[in-house]
Every structure is written in structure tokens, then in C-alpha cells.
Scaffold this motif. Structure first.
Motif, mmCIF file in Angstrom:
data_model
loop_
_atom_site.group_PDB
_atom_site.id
_atom_site.type_symbol
_atom_site.label_atom_id
_atom_site.label_comp_id
_atom_site.label_asym_id
_atom_site.label_seq_id
_atom_site.Cartn_x
_atom_site.Cartn_y
_atom_site.Cartn_z
ATOM 1 N N VAL A 71 -26.868 35.841 16.600
ATOM 2 C CA VAL A 71 -26.086 35.989 15.379
ATOM 3 C C VAL A 71 -26.637 37.155 14.573
ATOM 4 N N PHE A 72 -25.725 37.997 14.071
ATOM 5 C CA PHE A 72 -26.089 39.133 13.214
ATOM 6 C C PHE A 72 -25.336 38.979 11.899
ATOM 7 N N LEU A 73 -26.043 39.158 10.788
ATOM 8 C CA LEU A 73 -25.419 39.143 9.471
ATOM 9 C C LEU A 73 -25.537 40.548 8.906
ATOM 10 N N ASN A 74 -24.403 41.203 8.706
ATOM 11 C CA ASN A 74 -24.364 42.599 8.243
ATOM 12 C C ASN A 74 -25.241 43.483 9.122
ATOM 13 N N ASP A 75 -25.097 43.325 10.436
ATOM 14 C CA ASP A 75 -25.774 44.115 11.475
ATOM 15 C C ASP A 75 -27.284 43.885 11.537
ATOM 16 N N LYS A 76 -27.775 42.782 10.976
ATOM 17 C CA LYS A 76 -29.198 42.435 11.076
ATOM 18 C C LYS A 76 -29.306 41.088 11.780
ATOM 19 N N PRO A 77 -30.148 40.976 12.812
ATOM 20 C CA PRO A 77 -30.273 39.702 13.522
ATOM 21 C C PRO A 77 -30.884 38.633 12.611
ATOM 22 N N VAL A 78 -30.301 37.430 12.655
ATOM 23 C CA VAL A 78 -30.800 36.318 11.846
ATOM 24 C C VAL A 78 -30.801 35.053 12.684
ATOM 25 N N THR A 79 -31.623 34.096 12.271
ATOM 26 C CA THR A 79 -31.617 32.785 12.907
ATOM 27 C C THR A 79 -30.568 31.922 12.209
ATOM 28 N N ALA A 80 -30.350 30.723 12.737
ATOM 29 C CA ALA A 80 -29.342 29.835 12.137
ATOM 30 C C ALA A 80 -29.735 29.434 10.719
ATOM 31 N N ALA A 81 -31.036 29.182 10.492
ATOM 32 C CA ALA A 81 -31.490 28.788 9.151
ATOM 33 C C ALA A 81 -31.347 29.955 8.170
ATOM 34 N N GLU A 82 -31.714 31.158 8.610
ATOM 35 C CA GLU A 82 -31.582 32.335 7.736
ATOM 36 C C GLU A 82 -30.109 32.606 7.421
ATOM 37 N N LEU A 83 -29.244 32.410 8.412
ATOM 38 C CA LEU A 83 -27.817 32.613 8.182
ATOM 39 C C LEU A 83 -27.305 31.655 7.115
ATOM 40 N N ALA A 84 -27.700 30.385 7.212
ATOM 41 C CA ALA A 84 -27.257 29.389 6.234
ATOM 42 C C ALA A 84 -27.761 29.743 4.839
#
Length: 138
Positions: A74-87
Motif C-alpha cells: 500500500v502506498f499513500l501519496n506515493d509513499k509506502p505505508v503499513t496498514a496501521a500507518e494508513l489508518a
């Protein structure tokens, strides 16, 4: 008794000209209809609003981009994140502006269940506007 001819009187010849009066009537009715409806089509009210220092224009709705690649990362605004960081980041974004739209880009090989998981995280964070990004068909 004599055999003679009865005289025939010549009647009016048939008219071959177009009758213009109904045509003009129809055209005038159309002109009146257009005159009445034209202002309704462009109904903009011009106002001279008062000025105040405390007012600010409303924030335009923002968007965040969430990408699911082929491997499920998963990438948020082109930065890789974990599920917890995404939440956490989606919750913070929703608190700043609840009208923020999440644009979801997922590879077509990603399982549907994984896409639904990410949508659930976004919905739980408070983002209700989700857009799906796709390539145009060839």
C-alpha cells in the motif's frame, strides 16, 4: 332549337404561393418563447458582498491517493505505508477535512478482498468519498 354552347365563366386560378401568415405567427411565438427563457438559462445574480477580515474562502475538497501494487503493498501519496500507518494518516486527514476524497488505484491483479480491506480502513477513518481510478479503454 338551336344547339349552342353554354358559356363558362373562368374561376380563380389555383394559388401556388405559400401562405406566409401562419409562418410569421409561428416565428413570432418562437421569438417570444426564446425572449422569456433566455434570462432563465443564464441566471447569475451579481452581488457586491461586504468585506470582512475574518472570512476565508472555503477549502477546496482535497484528495489523497492510495495505491495498491501487484504485490499488495500500500502506498499513500506515493509513499509506502503499513496498514496501521494508513489508518492513522487517513484518520488525521479526515479530521482536517471530512470532505477529502480518496482516489484508489489498484493493479488489476490485486484480489478484490484486498481492495475492500483498504476501502474499509478509509471508511472507518471517516473518509466517505472514494474514487476509483482506471485507465481509459483502448
Amino acid at each position: 332549337m338551336g344547339f349552342g354552347r353554354l358559356e363558362r365563366t373562368q374561376g380563380d386560378p389555383p394559388l401556388s404561393d405559400i401562405n406566409v401568415t401562419p409562418l410569421v405567427d409561428v416565428m413570432l411565438v418562437l421569438v417570444v418563447i426564446f425572449i422569456i427563457t433566455a434570462p432563465l438559462l443564464a441566471s447569475s445574480i451579481r452581488l457586491d458582498l461586504p468585506r470582512a477580515e475574518g472570512t476565508q474562502p472555503g477549502d477546496a475538497p482535497r484528495f489523497v491517493t492510495v495505491v495498491l501494487d501487484r504485490g499488495g503493498q500500500v502506498f499513500l501519496n506515493d509513499k509506502p505505508v503499513t496498514a496501521a500507518e494508513l489508518a492513522d494518516q487517513l484518520t488525521a486527514t479526515a479530521k482536517q477535512n471530512p470532505e477529502t476524497e480518496m482516489q484508489l488505484r489498484a493493479d488489476q491483479t490485486v484480489p478484490y478482498g484486498r481492495v475492500v480491506e483498504v476501502m474499509g480502513v478509509a471508511h472507518k477513518a471517516g473518509l466517505s468519498r472514494i474514487g476509483f481510478v482506471a485507465e481509459p479503454a483502448k
